[in-house]
Design a protein around this motif. Structure first.
Motif, PDB file in Angstrom:
ATOM      1  N   UNK A 196      29.632  -5.666  60.608  1.00 33.70           N
ATOM      2  CA  UNK A 196      31.035  -5.711  60.194  1.00 33.70           C
ATOM      3  C   UNK A 196      31.197  -5.507  58.699  1.00 33.70           C
ATOM      4  N   UNK A 197      30.373  -6.186  57.914  1.00 25.88           N
ATOM      5  CA  UNK A 197      30.445  -6.031  56.456  1.00 25.88           C
ATOM      6  C   UNK A 197      30.099  -4.602  56.043  1.00 25.88           C
ATOM      7  N   UNK A 198      29.094  -4.038  56.697  1.00 32.20           N
ATOM      8  CA  UNK A 198      28.693  -2.666  56.379  1.00 32.20           C
ATOM      9  C   UNK A 198      29.759  -1.660  56.809  1.00 32.20           C
ATOM     10  N   UNK A 199      30.473  -1.951  57.892  1.00 36.00           N
ATOM     11  CA  UNK A 199      31.559  -1.067  58.332  1.00 36.00           C
ATOM     12  C   UNK A 199      32.656  -1.001  57.268  1.00 36.00           C
ATOM     13  N   UNK A 200      32.944  -2.136  56.649  1.00 32.88           N
ATOM     14  CA  UNK A 200      33.958  -2.157  55.588  1.00 32.88           C
ATOM     15  C   UNK A 200      33.490  -1.355  54.379  1.00 32.88           C
ATOM     16  N   UNK A 201      32.215  -1.481  54.036  1.00 26.81           N
ATOM     17  CA  UNK A 201      31.663  -0.668  52.941  1.00 26.81           C
ATOM     18  C   UNK A 201      31.715   0.815  53.297  1.00 26.81           C
ATOM     19  N   UNK A 202      31.398   1.155  54.539  1.00 29.00           N
ATOM     20  CA  UNK A 202      31.457   2.552  54.978  1.00 29.00           C
ATOM     21  C   UNK A 202      32.890   3.086  54.875  1.00 29.00           C
ATOM     22  N   UNK A 203      33.855   2.259  55.224  1.00 28.40           N
ATOM     23  CA  UNK A 203      35.251   2.658  55.110  1.00 28.40           C
ATOM     24  C   UNK A 203      35.608   2.946  53.651  1.00 28.40           C
ATOM     25  N   UNK A 204      35.135   2.091  52.739  1.00 26.52           N
ATOM     26  CA  UNK A 204      35.402   2.308  51.313  1.00 26.52           C
ATOM     27  C   UNK A 204      34.775   3.619  50.835  1.00 26.52           C
ATOM     28  N   UNK A 205      33.542   3.889  51.263  1.00 27.01           N
ATOM     29  CA  UNK A 205      32.889   5.144  50.876  1.00 27.01           C
ATOM     30  C   UNK A 205      33.611   6.341  51.489  1.00 27.01           C
ATOM     31  N   UNK A 206      34.089   6.193  52.722  1.00 27.54           N
ATOM     32  CA  UNK A 206      34.845   7.265  53.388  1.00 27.54           C
ATOM     33  C   UNK A 206      36.140   7.539  52.635  1.00 27.54           C
ATOM     34  N   UNK A 207      36.821   6.479  52.252  1.00 26.78           N
ATOM     35  CA  UNK A 207      38.073   6.627  51.517  1.00 26.78           C
ATOM     36  C   UNK A 207      37.855   7.356  50.194  1.00 26.78           C
ATOM     37  N   UNK A 208      36.746   7.057  49.531  1.00 27.79           N
ATOM     38  CA  UNK A 208      36.447   7.726  48.258  1.00 27.79           C
ATOM     39  C   UNK A 208      36.332   9.244  48.443  1.00 27.79           C
ATOM     40  N   UNK A 209      35.737   9.672  49.552  1.00 23.63           N
ATOM     41  CA  UNK A 209      35.621  11.113  49.826  1.00 23.63           C
ATOM     42  C   UNK A 209      37.009  11.704  50.085  1.00 23.63           C
ATOM     43  N   UNK A 216      21.111  -9.225  54.999  1.00 25.26           N
ATOM     44  CA  UNK A 216      21.650  -9.374  53.644  1.00 25.26           C
ATOM     45  C   UNK A 216      21.019  -8.358  52.691  1.00 25.26           C
ATOM     46  N   UNK A 217      19.749  -8.090  52.876  1.00 26.52           N
ATOM     47  CA  UNK A 217      19.071  -7.099  52.037  1.00 26.52           C
ATOM     48  C   UNK A 217      19.645  -5.708  52.294  1.00 26.52           C
ATOM     49  N   UNK A 218      19.933  -5.405  53.558  1.00 25.88           N
ATOM     50  CA  UNK A 218      20.546  -4.116  53.880  1.00 25.88           C
ATOM     51  C   UNK A 218      21.914  -3.997  53.217  1.00 25.88           C
ATOM     52  N   UNK A 219      22.695  -5.041  53.302  1.00 27.74           N
ATOM     53  CA  UNK A 219      24.019  -5.020  52.681  1.00 27.74           C
ATOM     54  C   UNK A 219      23.892  -4.828  51.163  1.00 27.74           C
TER      55      UNK A 219
END
Length: 131
Positions: A9-22, A80-83
Motif C-alpha cells: 500500500x505504501x509503495x502504491x502511493x509512492x508509485x502514484x506520486x512517480x506516475x503523477x510526476x510523469x 521497510x528496506x524496500x520502501x
C-alpha cells in the motif's frame, strides 16, 4: 497476510506520486516518449525503474509471508528496506538532477533485497523438496 499489504500500500502511493510526476511533465507538450526532454526522461526512468523492480520483490515478500516460516520482524525489515530504497531512488531520479546518494543507495538496497528475498525463497523451495 498482513505484512506485505502494509508495504504494498505504501509503495502504491509512492508509485502514484512517480506516475503523477510523469503526467505533470507531459503537460508541457510531449504525449509519447520523452521528446528529447531530459527532465521528462528522468521522471519516466524513475517511474519505470520502480515498475521494473518493486512487483517482483513484493511477490517474493508475499511468498515468504504466506509460507509462515519467515519471522515477522524479518518481513518488516525487508518491507521497510524496500520502501526506503524506492523512496531514495525515486527522489533521486524523479525529483532531483544529481542526488548521487539517493540513486546509489536506492539501487544498492534494491539489488540487496532482490538477492536476499530470492535466496530466501530458493531456500524455502529447496527445503520443501527435502522434507
Amino acid at each position: 497476510m498482513t505484512i506485505t499489504p502494509l508495504y504494498a500500500g505504501a509503495l502504491a502511493i509512492l508509485f502514484l506520486a512517480l506516475s503523477y510526476r510523469v503526467v505533470q511533465q507531459r503537460g508541457h507538450g510531449v504525449s509519447l516518449g520523452d521528446g528529447g526532454d531530459q527532465e521528462l526522461l528522468r521522471r519516466i526512468r524513475g517511474h519505470g525503474n520502480f515498475a521494473e523492480y518493486v512487483p517482483l520483490i513484493l511477490l517474493l515478500l508475499a511468498m515468504l509471508e504466506t509460507g509462515g516460516a519467515t519471522p515477522p520482524w524479518l518481513l518488516h525489515l525487508l518491507g521497510a528496506t524496500l520502501l526506503l530504497a524506492r523512496l531514495l531512488h525515486g527522489i533521486a531520479l524523479s525529483y532531483t538532477q544529481k542526488w548521487k546518494f539517493g540513486r546509489f543507495w536506492g539501487t544498492a538496497l534494491t539489488f540487496l533485497l532482490l538477492l536476499v528475498t530470492g535466496l530466501l525463497c530458493l531456500w524455502r523451495g529447496i527445503a520443501a523438496l527435502l522434507v
